[in-house]
Design a protein around this motif. Structure first.
Motif, PDB file in Angstrom:
ATOM      1  N   PHE A  10       4.053  15.403  31.620  1.00  0.00           N
ATOM      2  CA  PHE A  10       3.234  15.888  30.517  1.00  0.00           C
ATOM      3  C   PHE A  10       2.741  17.304  30.837  1.00  0.00           C
ATOM      4  O   PHE A  10       2.183  17.543  31.904  1.00  0.00           O
ATOM      5  N   ASN A  49       7.514  17.577  22.383  1.00  0.00           N
ATOM      6  CA  ASN A  49       7.928  16.590  23.379  1.00  0.00           C
ATOM      7  C   ASN A  49       9.265  15.999  22.952  1.00  0.00           C
ATOM      8  O   ASN A  49       9.336  15.082  22.128  1.00  0.00           O
ATOM      9  N   LYS A  99       0.551   8.923  26.951  1.00  0.00           N
ATOM     10  CA  LYS A  99       0.396  10.145  26.155  1.00  0.00           C
ATOM     11  C   LYS A  99      -1.049  10.462  25.800  1.00  0.00           C
ATOM     12  O   LYS A  99      -1.486  11.622  25.911  1.00  0.00           O
ATOM     13  N   TYR A 149       8.215  11.170  33.497  1.00  0.00           N
ATOM     14  CA  TYR A 149       7.877  12.117  32.426  1.00  0.00           C
ATOM     15  C   TYR A 149       6.754  13.029  32.890  1.00  0.00           C
ATOM     16  O   TYR A 149       5.765  12.583  33.457  1.00  0.00           O
ATOM     17  N   LEU A 172       7.945  10.653  21.100  1.00  0.00           N
ATOM     18  CA  LEU A 172       8.909  11.332  21.951  1.00  0.00           C
ATOM     19  C   LEU A 172      10.241  11.397  21.233  1.00  0.00           C
ATOM     20  O   LEU A 172      10.828  10.382  20.824  1.00  0.00           O
ATOM     21  N   PHE A 191       6.159   7.093  28.087  1.00  0.00           N
ATOM     22  CA  PHE A 191       5.545   8.176  27.322  1.00  0.00           C
ATOM     23  C   PHE A 191       4.412   7.641  26.440  1.00  0.00           C
ATOM     24  O   PHE A 191       3.305   8.191  26.428  1.00  0.00           O
TER      25      PHE A 191
END
Length: 318
Positions: free
Chosen positions: A209, A182, A304, A207, A315, A300
């Motif tokens: 994922f 990442n 996460k 973001y 990150l 993030f």
């Protein structure tokens, strides 16, 4: 099988249509192709003026097969005002930006329902709009050239409620994407912040994922001949040739060009209010860029663990 075909239908359809047009020019029906090409000259600047989106194309059933193949999901965290314009920074690029395409140039994940009154424009290489037929296909999905003329027009002459999605890391970031990593290319990417300031468009960190999980790539070390070739392509052509592979057509255990069916979850963060400054100074740009970077890291970190990453994951911002 439908889901696998859907994974590449967009690119293949554009290329196929261009080849068909070239073929028609060599047949007795050449006049049809000639008329299209004549109209193309007249219509050449349309991509720079917001394009010509089609809700019918954006709602094709094939995009739902595409979504379900991975699957791809869009997560909304905050409301967006229709009285404002926005620039979404999409991270990471991945090999092909599949999450960006599915979420913002189709209605498969319900972007129109989640953000009512907001018109998303996914920005991509301007060179794509020089290809006959493909340009019309891209515009129908709300895709626009990632250049100043196009972005200036959408943010200043197209009313409010516009959201331009820019994959900030671009080709440089794609060279480093690999499963389990990442990282984003962002430290020296400040042009999108300057554009936001010039137009008073709010910045929104996004973001995705799982974007890096759908392909495996050969990563060349800095200073190697392979990385030198990639950077030369990136500089002169606009994209970087990645050596990657996915799964085969009939077996997930074989090598091929189809992406692995790994979940991609795209989280749209909280908008950052940006003032309108006609001629922003470097200090202004740096200030709001730092706020954006902090907001992306917070986004993030907040999500996460919810989407399969350990709490210790960090990150990496390059």
């Amino acid at each position: 099988m439908k889901t696998i075909i859907a994974a590449y239908s967009g690119v293949l359809r554009g290329i196929a249509c261009t080849l068909i047009l070239m073929y028609i020019l060599c047949t007795d029906c050449w006049a049809i192709a000639a008329l299209y090409l004549a109209w193309l000259v007249f219509d050449w600047n349309t991509p720079k003026k917001g394009g010509r989106r089609s809700q019918w194309v954006r709602n094709w059933a094939i995009w739902r097969y595409f979504r379900d193949y991975f699957p791809i999901r869009l997560v909304k965290t905050h409301n967006l005002l229709t009285t404002r314009n926005y620039i979404f920074g999409y991270h990471p690029h991945g090999i092909m930006g599949l999450g960006a395409f599915c979420n913002f140039s189709t209605e498969a994940t319900g972007v129109g329902q989640k953000f009512p009154g907001i018109r998303p424009y996914l920005a991509t290489l301007a060179g794509n709009f020089r290809m006959p037929i493909l340009r019309d296909y891209l515009m129908s999905g709300g895709i626009c050239p990632v250049n100043r003329d196009s972005i200036d027009y959408i943010l200043s002459k197209n009313g409010s409620g516009n959201a331009i999605i820019i994959v900030v890391g671009g080709a440089a970031e794609s060279l480093n994407c690999t499963p389990g990593k990442n990282s984003v290319t962002l430290k020296n990417r400040k042009g999108f912040v300057k554009l936001a300031l010039r137009h008073g468009a709010d910045l929104v960190p996004v973001y995705s994922f799982g974007e890096n999980e759908v392909y495996k790539q050969v990563i060349f070390e800095e200073g190697s001949w392979g990385r030198w070739v990639q950077k030369k392509f990136q500089k002169h052509i606009g994209f970087a040739p990645c050596i990657f592979h996915g799964r085969g057509l009939f077996s997930s255990n074989s090598w091929g060009l189809l992406p692995y069916s790994k979940p991609i979850t795209t989280v749209v963060g909280e908008p950052i209010t940006i003032p309108k400054i006609d001629n922003p100074s470097q200090k202004d740009v740096d200030f709001y860029h730092s706020i954006y970077v902090d907001s992306l890291i917070k986004l993030f970190d907040k999500y996460k663990s919810k989407f399969g990453l350990p709490e210790t994951e960090v990150l990496e911002v390059n």
